[in-house]
Enzyme design. Structure first.
Site, PDB file in Angstrom:
ATOM      1  N   CYS A 149      46.399  40.428  42.598  1.00  0.00           N
ATOM      2  CA  CYS A 149      47.515  39.295  42.386  1.00  0.00           C
ATOM      3  C   CYS A 149      48.403  39.460  41.316  1.00  0.00           C
ATOM      4  CB  CYS A 149      46.786  37.932  41.976  1.00  0.00           C
ATOM      5  SG  CYS A 149      45.528  38.272  40.658  1.00  0.00           S
ATOM      6  N   TYR A 150      48.203  40.365  40.039  1.00  0.00           N
ATOM      7  CA  TYR A 150      48.973  40.487  39.141  1.00  0.00           C
ATOM      8  C   TYR A 150      50.061  41.708  39.708  1.00  0.00           C
ATOM      9  CZ  TYR A 150      46.451  38.206  35.325  1.00  0.00           C
ATOM     10  OH  TYR A 150      45.805  37.345  34.410  1.00  0.00           O
TER      11      TYR A 150
END
Length: 346
Positions: free
Chosen positions: A151-152
């Site tokens: 996600c990051y």
């Protein structure tokens, strides 16, 4: 409709994958997996699905998955143990999107460096495609194995890659990303290193793993490929007192003379016609609330002298996990990438 198996259907990523595929016009769930809850109705294990599905959870064995008739697999388990079933599934002709971390890095040494353990099937790493949908589109279409990005990294890489490819960023300068995640990014378990209990996060904010976070490996891998030279991004993650969402503030040194207008023009060209990338007018317009429950990625930029300041947001469970996984499945099976993904509240 293409039959799909979801391994690890009761975790946060698995539940979002179920939610998306129950409403998908071209995919049908034929196996919802849980080693711990095999034989339990999915609607009993996850009451939000009551009245929506009669699926019964099955153990995630090769025999059970093959017996389901699945043609594709979404792997939504974090444990590397489950990766042991992958070679047999590929040999049976299934195609795989791994929402976890097992196929994000291209070499075994890199995997061991960042995840501190051996890989269950390292022979598959060279062929696995890094599943950043808008960047590796053509390779994803023909892939047998896709490693969904973290996600990051999704929030950091989408704005940076086109700028590196076009030479707007000074490759000798410092790259840094300060990122904030909702607590759902840690999954349904307490992590002492993250201190992700409600009492520790309510009315609070803290960083964790400011050096050596495992997502640094894939960020550097993809930035280096885009720049065609080794690159490193200093990445500092934080836990924010919200349920879901990623907000990243990225700084980079621009090549002298580069303007914010040029940055936006490169983005507009790189992502023209891509339904899930939205370039916002100013960083102030980039807010988590605008992408929560969707597969959109919003970003914008401002320039302070030679310093580029990018703000970028996604939903960590959708574009940062299961939404992008289904976007990749769409590409792999010849569908428009937005199929089944345009609803809000996923």
């Amino acid at each position: 409709m293409t039959p799909v198996a979801i391994l690890g259907a009761t975790g946060y990523a698995g539940e979002i994958a179920v939610r998306i595929l129950l409403g998908h016009p071209a995919f049908r769930i034929v196996h919802a997996g849980s080693d711990r809850l095999g034989g339990t109705r999915l609607a009993d294990a996850a009451p939000s699905f009551a009245g929506e599905t009669d699926l019964v959870l099955q153990t995630d064995t090769v025999d059970a998955i093959r017996a389901s008739g699945a043609k594709a697999v979404l792997l939504a388990k974090k444990s590397p143990e489950v990766t042991k079933v992958v070679p047999a599934l590929l040999a049976a002709g299934l195609r795989l999107v791994d929402i976890g971390a097992e196929f994000r890095l291209r070499d075994h040494a890199g995997y061991v460096t960042w995840y501190k353990e051996e890989h269950a099937c390292p022979e598959l790493l060279p062929e696995a495609v890094y599943g950043l949908s808008e960047v590796h589109t053509e390779a994803i279409r023909t892939a047998r194995v896709v490693g969904n990005p973290g996600c990051y990294p999704t929030s950091v890489l989408l704005p940076l890659i086109p700028l590196l490819q076009r030479g707007l960023i000074d490759r000798a300068g410092t790259l840094a990303a300060v990122c904030f995640s909702g607590v759902s990014g840690a999954g349904k378990r307490f992590l002492e290193g993250n201190n992700n209990l409600f009492y520790a996060l309510n009315e609070n904010l803290h960083s964790y793993k400011p050096v050596g976070h495992q997502h640094t490996g894939e960020i550097d891998q993809e930035l280096s490929a885009a720049a065609n030279t080794p690159m490193h991004c200093t990445f500092v993650p934080h836990l924010a007192p919200i349920t879901r969402g990623i907000h990243s503030t990225i700084t980079a040194s621009l090549v002298p003379g580069t303007t914010a207008e040029q940055v936006h023009a490169v983005w507009a060209e790189a992502y023209a016609g891509r339904p899930f990338v939205r370039i916002r007018p100013t960083p102030k317009d980039v807010e988590i609330v605008n992408v929560a429950g969707t597969n959109f990625a919003d970003f914008s930029a401002a320039v302070d002298g030679r310093t580029l300041i990018i703000t970028s947001v996604i939903d960590n469970l959708v574009k940062g996990a299961s939404g992008q996984a289904v976007q990749n499945l769409n590409l792999m099976f010849g569908l428009p990438e937005q199929t089944g993904l345009l609803a809000r509240g996923l």
